[in-house]
Scaffold this motif. Structure first.
Motif, mmCIF file in Angstrom:
data_model
loop_
_atom_site.group_PDB
_atom_site.id
_atom_site.type_symbol
_atom_site.label_atom_id
_atom_site.label_comp_id
_atom_site.label_asym_id
_atom_site.label_seq_id
_atom_site.Cartn_x
_atom_site.Cartn_y
_atom_site.Cartn_z
ATOM 1 N N MET A 1 0.838 -1.185 0.000
ATOM 2 C CA MET A 1 0.000 0.000 0.000
ATOM 3 C C MET A 1 0.883 1.249 0.000
ATOM 4 S SD MET A 1 -2.596 1.364 2.921
ATOM 5 C CE MET A 1 -3.483 2.858 2.599
ATOM 6 N N THR A 2 0.511 2.218 -0.792
ATOM 7 C CA THR A 2 1.197 3.495 -0.800
ATOM 8 C C THR A 2 0.601 4.359 0.300
ATOM 9 O OG1 THR A 2 1.578 3.360 -3.168
ATOM 10 C CG2 THR A 2 1.722 5.545 -2.166
ATOM 11 N N ILE A 3 1.469 4.950 1.088
ATOM 12 C CA ILE A 3 1.011 5.831 2.162
ATOM 13 C C ILE A 3 1.088 7.262 1.661
ATOM 14 C CG2 ILE A 3 1.481 6.662 4.491
ATOM 15 C CD1 ILE A 3 2.434 3.820 5.148
ATOM 16 N N ALA A 4 -0.078 7.847 1.428
ATOM 17 C CA ALA A 4 -0.150 9.208 0.900
ATOM 18 C C ALA A 4 -0.581 10.209 1.965
ATOM 19 C CB ALA A 4 -1.119 9.264 -0.279
ATOM 20 N N THR A 5 -1.178 9.690 3.051
ATOM 21 C CA THR A 5 -1.653 10.569 4.104
ATOM 22 C C THR A 5 -1.334 9.968 5.472
ATOM 23 O OG1 THR A 5 -3.829 9.539 4.311
ATOM 24 C CG2 THR A 5 -3.606 11.320 2.666
ATOM 25 N N PHE A 6 -1.435 10.815 6.479
ATOM 26 C CA PHE A 6 -1.231 10.357 7.853
ATOM 27 C C PHE A 6 -2.276 9.305 8.221
ATOM 28 C CE2 PHE A 6 -1.468 10.760 12.495
ATOM 29 C CZ PHE A 6 -0.126 10.641 12.817
ATOM 30 N N ALA A 7 -3.484 9.465 7.732
ATOM 31 C CA ALA A 7 -4.543 8.482 7.989
ATOM 32 C C ALA A 7 -4.155 7.113 7.424
ATOM 33 C CB ALA A 7 -5.872 8.955 7.398
ATOM 34 N N ASP A 8 -3.516 7.094 6.247
ATOM 35 C CA ASP A 8 -3.031 5.837 5.667
ATOM 36 C C ASP A 8 -2.000 5.189 6.594
ATOM 37 O OD1 ASP A 8 -4.535 6.399 3.369
ATOM 38 O OD2 ASP A 8 -2.796 7.089 2.219
ATOM 39 N N LEU A 9 -1.105 6.002 7.145
ATOM 40 C CA LEU A 9 -0.083 5.488 8.061
ATOM 41 C C LEU A 9 -0.737 4.842 9.281
ATOM 42 C CD1 LEU A 9 2.888 5.253 9.093
ATOM 43 C CD2 LEU A 9 2.512 7.476 10.175
ATOM 44 N N LEU A 10 -1.690 5.537 9.887
ATOM 45 C CA LEU A 10 -2.375 4.985 11.053
ATOM 46 C C LEU A 10 -3.095 3.682 10.711
ATOM 47 C CD1 LEU A 10 -3.918 8.094 12.850
ATOM 48 C CD2 LEU A 10 -1.983 6.690 13.583
ATOM 49 N N GLN A 11 -3.739 3.654 9.574
ATOM 50 C CA GLN A 11 -4.465 2.453 9.155
ATOM 51 C C GLN A 11 -3.504 1.281 8.999
ATOM 52 O OE1 GLN A 11 -6.528 2.941 5.426
ATOM 53 N NE2 GLN A 11 -7.560 0.981 5.602
ATOM 54 N N GLU A 12 -2.390 1.506 8.334
ATOM 55 C CA GLU A 12 -1.408 0.436 8.134
ATOM 56 C C GLU A 12 -0.785 -0.009 9.456
ATOM 57 O OE1 GLU A 12 -0.329 -1.583 5.515
ATOM 58 O OE2 GLU A 12 -2.225 -0.778 4.779
ATOM 59 N N ALA A 13 -0.464 0.930 10.320
ATOM 60 C CA ALA A 13 0.134 0.589 11.611
ATOM 61 C C ALA A 13 -0.826 -0.252 12.445
ATOM 62 C CB ALA A 13 0.537 1.858 12.356
ATOM 63 N N ARG A 14 -2.087 0.059 12.372
ATOM 64 C CA ARG A 14 -3.087 -0.681 13.157
ATOM 65 C C ARG A 14 -3.342 -2.089 12.607
ATOM 66 N NH1 ARG A 14 -6.380 4.822 13.768
ATOM 67 N NH2 ARG A 14 -5.474 5.471 15.767
ATOM 68 N N LYS A 15 -2.968 -2.324 11.350
ATOM 69 C CA LYS A 15 -3.139 -3.636 10.728
ATOM 70 C C LYS A 15 -2.011 -4.612 11.094
ATOM 71 C CE LYS A 15 -5.377 -2.282 6.390
ATOM 72 N NZ LYS A 15 -5.136 -2.248 4.932
ATOM 73 N N GLN A 16 -0.918 -4.118 11.615
ATOM 74 C CA GLN A 16 0.241 -4.960 11.874
ATOM 75 C C GLN A 16 -0.066 -6.002 12.941
ATOM 76 O OE1 GLN A 16 2.908 -4.691 9.771
ATOM 77 N NE2 GLN A 16 1.416 -3.272 8.871
ATOM 78 N N PRO A 17 0.563 -7.177 12.849
ATOM 79 C CA PRO A 17 0.285 -8.242 13.818
ATOM 80 C C PRO A 17 0.697 -7.891 15.246
ATOM 81 C CG PRO A 17 2.004 -8.910 12.262
ATOM 82 C CD PRO A 17 1.479 -7.601 11.808
#
Length: 130
Positions: A1-17
């Motif tokens: 996933m490309t992180i284009a916004t801070f919201a994308d970063l939070l979403q990806e971080a929350r998906k981590q195991p």
């Protein structure tokens, strides 16, 4: 996933195991020591300069709701900044490791090594500074 916004970063971080700890180094653009005329001209046009770390903080993903909340919290410090560089790590049990990683990140940014980090502006948009 490309992180284009801070919201994308939070979403990806929350998906981590594993729970994530986000590291933030806020920087301000300044003129270099003894700038020449071209450096001064570019800086006055909003280009160039050197990035100087002014404050750093770490947050768990549970402590963050949005970029607006992070910006508001930073305003309470009354320290002006232009960009925030971000990195993520598995949340360690020992805060000493977090401090060590923040210190390493600040030193890396001071040496101009910025490509390992995501940079965001005040609005939460990723900025390509490399």
């Amino acid at each position: 996933m490309t992180i284009a916004t801070f919201a994308d970063l939070l979403q990806e971080a929350r998906k981590q195991p594993k729970p994530q700890r986000l590291l933030f180094v806020f920087v301000r653009a300044e003129l270099p020591d003894f700038p020449d005329a071209e450096q001064r001209r570019r800086f006055e046009q909003g280009e160039g300069g050197v990035l100087v770390p002014v404050i750093c903080v770490d947050k768990s993903t549970e402590e963050l709701s949005s970029m607006a909340a992070l910006v508001e919290e930073s305003r309470r410090t009354e320290i002006e900044w232009d960009l925030v560089f971000t990195a993520a790590m598995d949340d360690p049990e020992d805060d000493t490791e977090v401090e060590r990683q923040l210190q390493r990140m600040m030193e890396s940014l001071q040496m101009g090594n910025i490509t390992a980090y995501l940079a965001f502006d005040h609005h939460g948009y990723a900025v390509n500074v490399g």
